[in-house]
Design an enzyme around this catalytic site. Structure first.
Site, PDB file in Angstrom:
ATOM      1  N   ARG A   1       0.823  -1.219   0.000  1.00 22.43           N
ATOM      2  CA  ARG A   1       0.000   0.000   0.000  1.00 22.43           C
ATOM      3  C   ARG A   1       0.851   1.261   0.000  1.00 22.43           C
ATOM      4  NH1 ARG A   1      -3.861  -1.633   4.706  1.00 22.43           N
ATOM      5  NH2 ARG A   1      -5.151  -3.250   3.761  1.00 22.43           N
TER       6      ARG A   1
ATOM      7  N   ARG B   1      -3.273   6.585   1.277  1.00 21.66           N
ATOM      8  CA  ARG B   1      -3.815   7.804   1.876  1.00 21.66           C
ATOM      9  C   ARG B   1      -2.867   8.514   2.828  1.00 21.66           C
ATOM     10  NH1 ARG B   1      -9.159   5.585   4.403  1.00 21.66           N
ATOM     11  NH2 ARG B   1      -7.963   3.643   4.347  1.00 21.66           N
TER      12      ARG B   1
ATOM     13  N   ARG C   1      -6.551  11.342  -5.660  1.00 25.54           N
ATOM     14  CA  ARG C   1      -7.748  10.541  -5.407  1.00 25.54           C
ATOM     15  C   ARG C   1      -9.005  11.394  -5.451  1.00 25.54           C
ATOM     16  NH1 ARG C   1     -11.637   8.324  -5.450  1.00 25.54           N
ATOM     17  NH2 ARG C   1     -12.562   6.778  -4.047  1.00 25.54           N
TER      18      ARG C   1
ATOM     19  N   ASP D   1      -6.928  -2.825  -7.115  1.00 22.25           N
ATOM     20  CA  ASP D   1      -7.612  -3.393  -5.954  1.00 22.25           C
ATOM     21  C   ASP D   1      -7.909  -4.856  -6.234  1.00 22.25           C
ATOM     22  OD1 ASP D   1      -9.097  -2.345  -3.324  1.00 22.25           O
ATOM     23  OD2 ASP D   1     -10.314  -3.926  -4.244  1.00 22.25           O
TER      24      ASP D   1
ATOM     25  N   TYR E   1     -15.577 -11.723   1.236  1.00 25.87           N
ATOM     26  CA  TYR E   1     -16.450 -10.552   1.259  1.00 25.87           C
ATOM     27  C   TYR E   1     -17.785 -10.814   0.583  1.00 25.87           C
ATOM     28  CZ  TYR E   1     -12.327  -7.931   2.742  1.00 25.87           C
ATOM     29  OH  TYR E   1     -11.230  -7.474   3.438  1.00 25.87           O
TER      30      TYR E   1
END
Length: 339
Positions: A18, A22, A31, A68, A143
């Protein structure tokens, strides 16, 4: 790439899971140009830009494609969306949904991601390794059962126990789609690929063999059939006690270690394959002596063998960008224990 081939280098190469994320102000600025996260992943210009940002800032030895793990089910036509404050949300798994998955759709749908890989290889410095990736089928499937993540993935585990045929049918769709996706990344310019099995650690022995090892082995074999000699890193998070079984059962070239792997076990694993890791990401948040001690401990434990220095999982949004610079400096200025 030399380390993935089994060579020990000093200082070890370094990148972070990552690393485009962020915690970086330039990432947040880029973003903000797209509201929808999946659209952001499919935008070749923006995905290329954020992949390159940490390379420009820190000079990491590897860039990892910004994308992703859920682009694969999305490309197949499985309903996926991202909700603010909740993350990925998938429609609950059903036989009807699995029956509608479309592999031909997936090829064209993932074209923008493959274009990003080609663009990155053209724009990255020649000496910078380009890594592609996919999510392991079990982690992606986790998920889908409840439609979102649950504590210790209880919904996915219960679903796999109650209806293993349904889970198997979904896994059996994800495996060939993942193979094709990784092969295309390698053909477009990726030097190596990583398979992220973030939720492997919640499985019992039988589940780990069926849902983590078997699908990963199938992906590794499928990728190598199309790209002989492809370098593949496996990352079964929170699976310390099963790492040796994972290596033997999957055939990966290297394995990622999370921060909970004991030093003695880590060294034993490293005697079999190159390892990647395993600084606790929270040390990047804490900074100071805790960060420096953590870096030193990883180098002391694993620096005598083939090591790619990394975190034990992804960098978090709370991490201080200056601490990342300190981490890299500590790695690159560390004294070689061999003299």
């Amino acid at each position: 790439m030399r380390v993935l081939a089994g060579e020990r280098l000093w200082p070890p190469p370094v990148w972070m899971m990552r690393q485009a994320g962020r915690y970086l102000p330039e990432y947040r600025a880029t973003r903000s140009k797209k509201v929808n996260f999946l659209e952001f992943c499919y935008d070749t210009d923006l995905a290329t830009e954020v992949t390159l940002q940490p390379i420009r800032r820190y000079g990491f030895d590897a860039a990892i494609l910004f994308s992703d793990i859920f682009v694969v089910p999305d490309a197949l036509g499985y309903p996926v969306r991202f909700e603010e404050g909740r993350g990925p949300v998938l429609d609950p798994l059903s036989r009807e949904l699995v029956a509608r998955l479309d592999h031909e759709r997936a090829v064209s749908h993932l074209d923008p991601v493959i274009a990003t890989v080609s663009r990155l290889r053209a724009e990255l410095p020649e000496e910078t390794t380009l890594l592609g990736f996919c999510g392991a089928p079990w982690t992606v499937a986790c998920y889908s059962v409840a439609g979102h993540t649950t504590q210790d993935q209880t919904a996915a585990r219960i679903g796999a126990y109650r209806d293993p045929e349904l889970m198997q049918s979904f896994i059996d769709q994800l495996v060939p789609a993942s193979i094709d996706y990784l092969v295309r990344q390698l053909q477009a310019g990726a030097d190596a690929v990583q398979i992220f099995d973030t939720w492997a650690g919640v499985l019992d022995d039988a589940g780990f063999a069926r849902w983590s090892i078997a699908p990963t082995r199938a992906i590794v074999e499928g990728v190598r059939a199309a790209v002989p000699g492809a370098r593949i890193i496996g990352f079964p998070k929170a699976s310390a006690a099963r790492l040796e079984d994972f290596i033997a059962g999957t055939g990966v070239d290297a394995v990622g270690l999370d921060w909970t792997v004991p030093a003695a076990l880590a060294r034993r694993v490293q005697a079999r394959v190159p390892v990647q890791g395993n600084l606790d990401p929270m040390r990047l948040v804490a900074g100071g002596q805790a960060l420096l001690d953590g870096v030193d401990q990883v180098l002391e434990t694993l620096g005598d063998g083939p090591l790619v220095f990394n975190l034990g999982h992804g960098v978090t949004p709370e991490a201080d960008p200056d601490n990342v610079a300190r981490m890299i400096e500590r790695v690159r200025q560390a004294k070689d224990p061999r003299g």
